[in-house]
Design a protein around this motif. Structure first.
Motif, PDB file in Angstrom:
ATOM      1  N   LEU A 239       0.838  -1.202   0.000  1.00 33.95           N
ATOM      2  CA  LEU A 239       0.000   0.000   0.000  1.00 33.95           C
ATOM      3  C   LEU A 239       0.872   1.251   0.000  1.00 33.95           C
ATOM      4  O   LEU A 239       1.888   1.326   0.700  1.00 33.95           O
ATOM      5  CB  LEU A 239      -0.898   0.002   1.237  1.00 33.95           C
ATOM      6  CG  LEU A 239      -1.734  -1.272   1.435  1.00 33.95           C
ATOM      7  CD1 LEU A 239      -2.496  -1.200   2.751  1.00 33.95           C
ATOM      8  CD2 LEU A 239      -2.688  -1.477   0.259  1.00 33.95           C
ATOM      9  N   PRO A 240       0.506   2.286  -0.756  1.00 32.99           N
ATOM     10  CA  PRO A 240       1.333   3.490  -0.842  1.00 32.99           C
ATOM     11  C   PRO A 240       1.294   4.310   0.440  1.00 32.99           C
ATOM     12  O   PRO A 240       0.287   4.336   1.165  1.00 32.99           O
ATOM     13  CB  PRO A 240       0.700   4.265  -2.003  1.00 32.99           C
ATOM     14  CG  PRO A 240      -0.732   3.796  -2.020  1.00 32.99           C
ATOM     15  CD  PRO A 240      -0.694   2.361  -1.599  1.00 32.99           C
ATOM     16  N   GLY A 241       2.416   4.981   0.759  1.00 32.21           N
ATOM     17  CA  GLY A 241       2.451   5.918   1.871  1.00 32.21           C
ATOM     18  C   GLY A 241       2.412   5.249   3.229  1.00 32.21           C
ATOM     19  O   GLY A 241       2.756   4.091   3.412  1.00 32.21           O
ATOM     20  N   ARG A 242       1.963   6.015   4.235  1.00 30.60           N
ATOM     21  CA  ARG A 242       1.895   5.533   5.615  1.00 30.60           C
ATOM     22  C   ARG A 242       0.457   5.636   6.131  1.00 30.60           C
ATOM     23  O   ARG A 242      -0.326   6.474   5.660  1.00 30.60           O
ATOM     24  CB  ARG A 242       2.826   6.343   6.503  1.00 30.60           C
ATOM     25  CG  ARG A 242       2.431   7.793   6.647  1.00 30.60           C
ATOM     26  CD  ARG A 242       3.212   8.504   7.753  1.00 30.60           C
ATOM     27  NE  ARG A 242       4.621   8.616   7.486  1.00 30.60           N
ATOM     28  CZ  ARG A 242       5.557   8.092   8.261  1.00 30.60           C
ATOM     29  NH1 ARG A 242       5.212   7.380   9.337  1.00 30.60           N
ATOM     30  NH2 ARG A 242       6.826   8.273   7.986  1.00 30.60           N
ATOM     31  N   PRO A 243       0.068   4.785   7.100  1.00 28.29           N
ATOM     32  CA  PRO A 243      -1.285   4.878   7.648  1.00 28.29           C
ATOM     33  C   PRO A 243      -1.438   6.145   8.484  1.00 28.29           C
ATOM     34  O   PRO A 243      -0.482   6.622   9.100  1.00 28.29           O
ATOM     35  CB  PRO A 243      -1.394   3.617   8.520  1.00 28.29           C
ATOM     36  CG  PRO A 243       0.004   3.290   8.883  1.00 28.29           C
ATOM     37  CD  PRO A 243       0.856   3.701   7.724  1.00 28.29           C
ATOM     38  N   VAL A 244      -2.651   6.699   8.501  1.00 26.16           N
ATOM     39  CA  VAL A 244      -2.934   7.894   9.304  1.00 26.16           C
ATOM     40  C   VAL A 244      -4.105   7.605  10.233  1.00 26.16           C
ATOM     41  O   VAL A 244      -4.895   6.681  10.015  1.00 26.16           O
ATOM     42  CB  VAL A 244      -3.263   9.102   8.397  1.00 26.16           C
ATOM     43  CG1 VAL A 244      -2.070   9.487   7.560  1.00 26.16           C
ATOM     44  CG2 VAL A 244      -4.466   8.794   7.502  1.00 26.16           C
ATOM     45  N   ALA A 250      -1.348   8.332   3.748  1.00 28.30           N
ATOM     46  CA  ALA A 250      -0.843   9.622   3.269  1.00 28.30           C
ATOM     47  C   ALA A 250       0.560   9.439   2.745  1.00 28.30           C
ATOM     48  O   ALA A 250       1.383   8.732   3.354  1.00 28.30           O
ATOM     49  CB  ALA A 250      -0.854  10.652   4.398  1.00 28.30           C
ATOM     50  N   GLN A 251       0.860  10.066   1.630  1.00 28.25           N
ATOM     51  CA  GLN A 251       2.210  10.066   1.097  1.00 28.25           C
ATOM     52  C   GLN A 251       2.999  11.210   1.717  1.00 28.25           C
ATOM     53  O   GLN A 251       2.433  12.170   2.229  1.00 28.25           O
ATOM     54  CB  GLN A 251       2.189  10.231  -0.434  1.00 28.25           C
ATOM     55  CG  GLN A 251       1.872   8.954  -1.194  1.00 28.25           C
ATOM     56  CD  GLN A 251       3.068   8.000  -1.251  1.00 28.25           C
ATOM     57  OE1 GLN A 251       4.050   8.158  -0.527  1.00 28.25           O
ATOM     58  NE2 GLN A 251       2.953   6.977  -2.088  1.00 28.25           N
ATOM     59  N   SER A 252       4.320  11.115   1.661  1.00 31.46           N
ATOM     60  CA  SER A 252       5.180  12.177   2.177  1.00 31.46           C
ATOM     61  C   SER A 252       4.963  13.450   1.372  1.00 31.46           C
ATOM     62  O   SER A 252       4.719  13.419   0.159  1.00 31.46           O
ATOM     63  CB  SER A 252       6.653  11.748   2.078  1.00 31.46           C
ATOM     64  OG  SER A 252       7.510  12.834   2.363  1.00 31.46           O
ATOM     65  N   THR A 253       5.056  14.576   2.037  1.00 31.30           N
ATOM     66  CA  THR A 253       4.960  15.860   1.348  1.00 31.30           C
ATOM     67  C   THR A 253       6.281  16.232   0.694  1.00 31.30           C
ATOM     68  O   THR A 253       6.345  17.181  -0.079  1.00 31.30           O
ATOM     69  CB  THR A 253       4.567  16.975   2.337  1.00 31.30           C
ATOM     70  OG1 THR A 253       5.533  17.014   3.401  1.00 31.30           O
ATOM     71  CG2 THR A 253       3.192  16.703   2.918  1.00 31.30           C
TER      72      THR A 253
END
Length: 446
Positions: A239-244, A250-253
Motif C-alpha cells: 500500500l502506498p504511503g503511511r497509515p494515518v 498519506a504520502q510524504s509531502t
C-alpha cells in the motif's frame, strides 16, 4: 528452426553479423520465406571495433543480401566510445547499441519483428554467466525465445538448435561465413565461459548444454507463474504511503521521498518464498532492486521487533512498526563529496578525500578497455569483504569495528569497480574482480 513466431506477411528483420549462426539463419529464413509469406530485411551493425575486418564483414553481409534479392540496412556505431561514456563493458555496450537500433526500427513501423541467431550454446552460456553473477531465479530464464519490445518482437528461431548442427548444415549446403576474431579473445567473460568453463563442465556431463537450456525453459515458466501471482497479490498487500489516524494513507509531502507499507499480519501469513517475492516487488515498485542480503534483512525484520529501522542502500530505508513494514525511498543527502572517475589503469587527485589514488594492473592479465572505477564516499548498504573474514560485511559494521568516530564515517572513501568495493581507507579489502585482473591500488595521503 522454430517458425511458429511468424504469420503470412510478417515483415521480419534478420540480424546478420556475418558469422556462421546468423548466416545460417538468413539462408534458412530465405528458404522458407515463400511458404511462410515473410518479407525479409537484412540488418547489420558495424560496431566500430575491429577496423578493416569489421568493414569486410559489412561488405560480406551486404553481398549476401543482394544475392538473395533482399534489402540491406547497416548501422555504424562507436562501441568503445559508448562503453566509456555509459560505464559498460564492450559486450554490454555492443548489446545496448544493437537493441537500441532494433527498437528504433520497430518503432518506425516498417518491421513487425527482428530475428537473432542465438543458439542453444548461447542459452547455456547466458545461464552460466547469470549464475556466476548471482542472478535470482528469473535471471536463470536466460534468453527468451520471444521478447516483447515496445513496438514489436525480438525472436530467436535457433534457440533450440546446437551450434555444431548449424555449421554442419552450412558446410553441407556450401555456404560460407566469416569468423570474428574477438570470439577467441579471453578478455570477454562470455568467451571464458564458452572456451574454458563449458568444456570443463562437459567432462562431468556431456549433456550440460541441453540441461542448462532446459533449466532456462523451466525458469521462464516459473517466472510467468510468479508474475501472475504478484499481479494478484500486490495491489491489496503493498500500500502506498503511511497509515494515518482515522483510516486511510498519506504520502510524504517531500517531493523526493516515496514509500510503501505492508501489514505484518498479512506478511507473516505468506510462505517464505512468496514473502521474499513480495518484499522484492515492493522495493522494485519504488524503482530499486535489492540484492539477496538486503532481501534477507527485510525477511528478518518481518520476525523482528517493532521500532527496528535498517538502511539498505543510500536511497532505501526499512522501518518496522507493530502494524507494518515500511520501505522508504529518498534521494541521497546533498552536500556529499564528489565522485571521482578513475581510469583502469590510471590515477586521480581527490582533494575532497585528501588523497591521490593510483590503480595499476598486473602484466599479463589481458585487461583491455576496462570500465573506470569510482572513488566515492561509502553509501548505506555497501558491503565489503575484508581479509580474514568469513563473508561480506556491512560498511557500518566494518567502520564500527575499526573504531572510526561517528562524525568521520559519513564521508569515508571507497573505490568501486565492476560492482565490487575493491579498496577502502584503512582496511585490507578482498575482491574477486580485483584479483582476477591483478588490480592494485596505491594511495598517497595529502
Amino acid at each position: 528452426m522454430r517458425t511458429e513466431f511468424f504469420s503470412p506477411g510478417t515483415r521480419l528483420g534478420v540480424a546478420v553479423s556475418g558469422g556462421a549462426d546468423s548466416v545460417a539463419l538468413l539462408h534458412s529464413l530465405g528458404a522458407v520465406r515463400p511458404h511462410l509469406g515473410l518479407v525479409l530485411v537484412v540488418l547489420h551493425v558495424h560496431h566500430g571495433i575491429r577496423g578493416a575486418e569489421a568493414d569486410e564483414d559489412a561488405l560480406f553481409v551486404e553481398d549476401l543480401a543482394h544475392k538473395a534479392g533482399l534489402r540491406f540496412q547497416c548501422r555504424r556505431v562507436n562501441t568503445p566510445e559508448y562503453a566509456r561514456e555509459a560505464g559498460e563493458t564492450m559486450e554490454e555496450a555492443a548489446r545496448s547499441l544493437r537493441y537500441a537500433w532494433f527498437d528504433e526500427l520497430l518503432g518506425q513501423g516498417e518491421l513487425d519483428a527482428i530475428a537473432t541467431a542465438h543458439t542453444m550454446e548461447d542459452q547455456a552460456e547466458t545461464v552460466l554467466l547469470k549464475l556466476l553473477r548471482g542472478a535470482w531465479t528469473e535471471g536463470l530464464a536466460g534468453i527468451f525465445p520471444q521478447l516483447k519490445r515496445p513496438r514489436g518482437l525480438i525472436v530467436r528461431p535457433f534457440l533450440q538448435t546446437r551450434r555444431a548442427e548449424i555449421r554442419q548444415w552450412l558446410r553441407a549446403s556450401g555456404h560460407v561465413w566469416r569468423e570474428d576474431g574477438t570470439n577467441q579473445d579471453m578478455a570477454y567473460a562470455r568467451n571464458k565461459v564458452r572456451h574454458h568453463l563449458l568444456p570443463v563442465l562437459e567432462q562431468y556431463n556431456p549433456q550440460i548444454v541441453p540441461h542448462l537450456a532446459q533449466m532456462a525453459e523451466m525458469a521462464r515458466e516459473e517466472e510467468l507463474f510468479w508474475q501472475a501471482e504478484m499481479a494478484r497479490l500486490l495491489p491489496s498487500l503493498v500500500l502506498p504511503g503511511r497509515p494515518v489516524r482515522g483510516g486511510g494513507r498519506a504520502q510524504s509531502t517531500h517531493p523526493e521521498e516515496r514509500s510503501v507499507g505492508m501489514e505484518m499480519e498479512r506478511l507473516r501469513a505468506l510462505s517464505p518464498a512468496v514473502r521474499r517475492r513480495v518484499l522484492r516487488a515492493a522495493a522494485q515498485g519504488l524503482g530499486l532492486d535489492p540484492d539477496f542480503d538486503q532481501t534477507e534483512l527485510l525477511l528478518r525484520m518481518c520476525d523482528g521487533r517493532a521500532g527496528q529501522r535498517e538502511t539498505l542502500t543510500a536511497e532505501l530505508t526499512a522501518e518496522r512498526s507493530a502494524r507494518e513494514l515500511r520501505l522508504i525511498r529518498s534521494r541521497a543527502r546533498k552536500g556529499s563529496p564528489p565522485e571521482y572517475e578513475v581510469a583502469v589503469p590510471g590515477e586521480v587527485e581527490a582533494p575532497a578525500f585528501g588523497l591521490r589514488l593510483r590503480v595499476r594492473i598486473s602484466e599479463g592479465k589481458g585487461v583491455e578497455n576496462a570500465r573506470p572505477a569510482t572513488l566515492r564516499a561509502h553509501k548505506a548498504g555497501d558491503r565489503v569483504l575484508l581479509r580474514h573474514t568469513s563473508g561480506p560485511k556491512r560498511m557500518k559494521e566494518v567502520l564500527e569495528r575499526m573504531r572510526v568516530l561517528p562524525g568521520e564515517r559519513t564521508d569515508w572513501p571507497v573505490l568501486e569497480w565492476q560492482g565490487e568495493i575493491v579498496w577502502m581507507k584503512g582496511a585490507e579489502v578482498v575482491s574477486r574482480a580485483a584479483e582476477e585482473a591483478g588490480l592494485k591500488v596505491e594511495v598517497e595521503l595529502r
